[in-house]
Every structure is written in structure tokens, then in C-alpha cells.
Design a protein around this motif. Structure first.
Motif, PDB file in Angstrom:
ATOM      1  N   ILE A   1      36.313   0.578 -44.351  1.00 38.10           N
ATOM      2  CA  ILE A   1      36.637   1.574 -43.315  1.00 38.10           C
ATOM      3  C   ILE A   1      37.903   2.339 -43.703  1.00 38.10           C
ATOM      4  O   ILE A   1      37.958   3.568 -43.615  1.00 38.10           O
ATOM      5  CB  ILE A   1      36.780   0.888 -41.935  1.00 38.10           C
ATOM      6  CG1 ILE A   1      35.388   0.467 -41.434  1.00 38.10           C
ATOM      7  CG2 ILE A   1      37.479   1.799 -40.931  1.00 38.10           C
ATOM      8  CD1 ILE A   1      35.387  -0.386 -40.170  1.00 38.10           C
TER       9      ILE A   1
ATOM     10  N   ALA B   1      33.315   4.334 -38.873  1.00 42.06           N
ATOM     11  CA  ALA B   1      34.145   3.763 -37.800  1.00 42.06           C
ATOM     12  C   ALA B   1      34.391   4.850 -36.761  1.00 42.06           C
ATOM     13  O   ALA B   1      34.526   6.024 -37.113  1.00 42.06           O
ATOM     14  CB  ALA B   1      35.477   3.265 -38.357  1.00 42.06           C
ATOM     15  N   SER B   2      34.416   4.438 -35.501  1.00 44.95           N
ATOM     16  CA  SER B   2      34.755   5.376 -34.419  1.00 44.95           C
ATOM     17  C   SER B   2      36.259   5.285 -34.210  1.00 44.95           C
ATOM     18  O   SER B   2      36.763   4.480 -33.421  1.00 44.95           O
ATOM     19  CB  SER B   2      33.996   4.997 -33.151  1.00 44.95           C
ATOM     20  OG  SER B   2      32.609   5.074 -33.388  1.00 44.95           O
ATOM     21  N   LYS B   3      36.988   6.120 -34.966  1.00 43.50           N
ATOM     22  CA  LYS B   3      38.453   6.022 -34.988  1.00 43.50           C
ATOM     23  C   LYS B   3      39.076   6.661 -33.758  1.00 43.50           C
ATOM     24  O   LYS B   3      38.588   7.677 -33.260  1.00 43.50           O
ATOM     25  CB  LYS B   3      39.005   6.724 -36.240  1.00 43.50           C
ATOM     26  CG  LYS B   3      38.653   6.025 -37.538  1.00 43.50           C
ATOM     27  CD  LYS B   3      39.273   6.739 -38.717  1.00 43.50           C
ATOM     28  CE  LYS B   3      38.781   6.140 -40.027  1.00 43.50           C
ATOM     29  NZ  LYS B   3      39.248   6.884 -41.205  1.00 43.50           N
TER      30      LYS B   3
ATOM     31  N   GLU C   1      45.075   7.116 -36.472  1.00 43.23           N
ATOM     32  CA  GLU C   1      45.330   6.821 -37.887  1.00 43.23           C
ATOM     33  C   GLU C   1      46.679   7.397 -38.277  1.00 43.23           C
ATOM     34  O   GLU C   1      47.038   8.498 -37.862  1.00 43.23           O
ATOM     35  CB  GLU C   1      44.224   7.442 -38.755  1.00 43.23           C
ATOM     36  CG  GLU C   1      44.407   7.177 -40.235  1.00 43.23           C
ATOM     37  CD  GLU C   1      43.155   7.483 -41.063  1.00 43.23           C
ATOM     38  OE1 GLU C   1      42.194   8.077 -40.501  1.00 43.23           O
ATOM     39  OE2 GLU C   1      43.149   7.131 -42.251  1.00 43.23           O
TER      40      GLU C   1
ATOM     41  N   PHE D   1      40.265   1.649 -34.349  1.00 42.12           N
ATOM     42  CA  PHE D   1      38.886   2.096 -34.128  1.00 42.12           C
ATOM     43  C   PHE D   1      38.184   1.159 -33.153  1.00 42.12           C
ATOM     44  O   PHE D   1      38.677   0.059 -32.860  1.00 42.12           O
ATOM     45  CB  PHE D   1      38.120   2.176 -35.456  1.00 42.12           C
ATOM     46  CG  PHE D   1      38.207   0.938 -36.306  1.00 42.12           C
ATOM     47  CD1 PHE D   1      37.288  -0.089 -36.160  1.00 42.12           C
ATOM     48  CD2 PHE D   1      39.231   0.781 -37.238  1.00 42.12           C
ATOM     49  CE1 PHE D   1      37.372  -1.238 -36.926  1.00 42.12           C
ATOM     50  CE2 PHE D   1      39.327  -0.367 -38.022  1.00 42.12           C
ATOM     51  CZ  PHE D   1      38.393  -1.379 -37.865  1.00 42.12           C
TER      52      PHE D   1
ATOM     53  N   LEU E   1      39.295  -2.191 -28.809  1.00 39.48           N
ATOM     54  CA  LEU E   1      39.759  -1.533 -30.043  1.00 39.48           C
ATOM     55  C   LEU E   1      40.292  -2.566 -31.031  1.00 39.48           C
ATOM     56  O   LEU E   1      40.721  -3.655 -30.632  1.00 39.48           O
ATOM     57  CB  LEU E   1      40.902  -0.559 -29.713  1.00 39.48           C
ATOM     58  CG  LEU E   1      40.563   0.608 -28.792  1.00 39.48           C
ATOM     59  CD1 LEU E   1      41.853   1.298 -28.333  1.00 39.48           C
ATOM     60  CD2 LEU E   1      39.657   1.605 -29.512  1.00 39.48           C
TER      61      LEU E   1
END
Ligand code: AMP
Length: 141
Positions: free
Chosen positions: A10, A17-19, A22, A29, A40
Motif C-alpha cells: 500500500i 487502499a481507501s486513503k 498521507e 486508510f 482506520l
């Protein structure tokens, strides 16, 4: 030692990935098997298998980002009433993915998540004995 984990993939952008966040040190994510809706994970970009391998400064960043995410969860459509942090360090602690990660788990009434059981308090001398042992170990670090 095999450095491959799904979380390293990832970080590298090779796995989906559903971020939600970052920066240069961490990624956050959605957990694909959420304990509760909005669950999360916050992970370091460096591939540390366990806390002992992780720079404490980056470890602190996990909590810092988790704290920020706890606020965002409360303000989001998740509409949670509380948040639990959870980190499994080692097989005995329930760790399944060997890349350090902090769980940020939104809580709502009746969601069924929680630590089970509350043992009775041990005698104070027992607490003091282990406290002294842990202080000793801290002094040797
Ligand atoms: P742990 O037991 O603390 O090691 O938890 C590992 C967590 O990673 C579990 O909650 C899994 O649902 C989650 N997980 C595993 N693979 C993925 C993935 N590809 N994307 C998001 N979460 C994952």
C-alpha cells in the motif's frame, strides 16, 4: 526475513487502499474488515515489523495523526460518540500484519466492540513489584 507485507505494498502504491491521510512519514486508510464503520489504520511508511524496530519519533507521529483522525471521525458522517486506539505488537497481542499499525476505531452505542472482562485489582505490593521491574528495564535502555 521477508520484508513483504500488504501494508508495504500500500505504501508503495502497488495495492489499493481507501486513503484518508498521507504525509512524508505515515499513511492512514480504511481497514478492509472494519470492527465498526469508519475503522482506520495509521501506518509508518518505513517497513517496521514491530514497535522495537520503529523510530520512536515516527511512533509518536502515529499517535499524533491518530489524534487528528479521531477529531475528523467525530466531525464526519461516521458520527461516532467516541474513539478507541488499539495497537497489537506481536503475535501474542493479536498482530496479524507485520508492519506496525495503529487502529483508530470509532465507537457508537451498542456497536459491540470492546475489551472483555475487568479483573479485580491485585494487592499494592504486587503492583509495586512489577513497577520496580519495569523502571529497572527502562533504566537499562
Ligand atoms: P492486526 O490484527 O492488528 O495485525 O490487524 C490487521 C488489520 O489489517 C486487520 O484489521 C485487517 O482487517 C487489516 N487489513 C488487512 N489487509 C488490509 C488491506 N489490504 N487494507 C486494509 N486493511 C487491511
Amino acid at each position: 526475513m521477508n520484508p513483504y507485507t500488504i501494508f508495504a505494498e500500500i505504501v508503495a502504491g502497488r495495492a489499493p487502499a481507501s486513503k484518508v491521510y498521507e504525509d512524508e512519514d505515515v499513511v492512514a486508510f480504511m481497514d478492509i474488515r472494519p470492527m465498526t464503520p469508519g475503522h482506520l489504520l495509521v501506518i509508518p511508511k518505513v517497513a517496521a515489523r514491530e514497535l522495537a524496530e520503529l523510530d520512536p519519533v515516527v511512533g509518536g507521529k502515529l499517535f499524533q495523526v491518530g489524534q487528528m483522525l479521531a477529531g475528523a471521525l467525530r466531525d464526519s458522517e461516521v458520527q461516532c460518540d467516541g474513539v478507541n486506539f488499539f495497537l497489537a505488537d506481536g503475535v501474542m497481542a493479536g498482530q496479524e500484519v507485520f508492519h506496525v499499525h495503529l487502529h483508530v476505531i470509532p465507537r457508537t452505542p451498542g456497536d459491540g466492540f470492546g475489551l472483555r472482562g475487568r479483573p479485580t485489582s491485585p494487592p499494592r505490593p504486587d503492583l509495586d513489584y512489577l513497577a520496580a521491574s519495569i523502571r529497572g528495564a527502562l533504566g537499562r535502555r
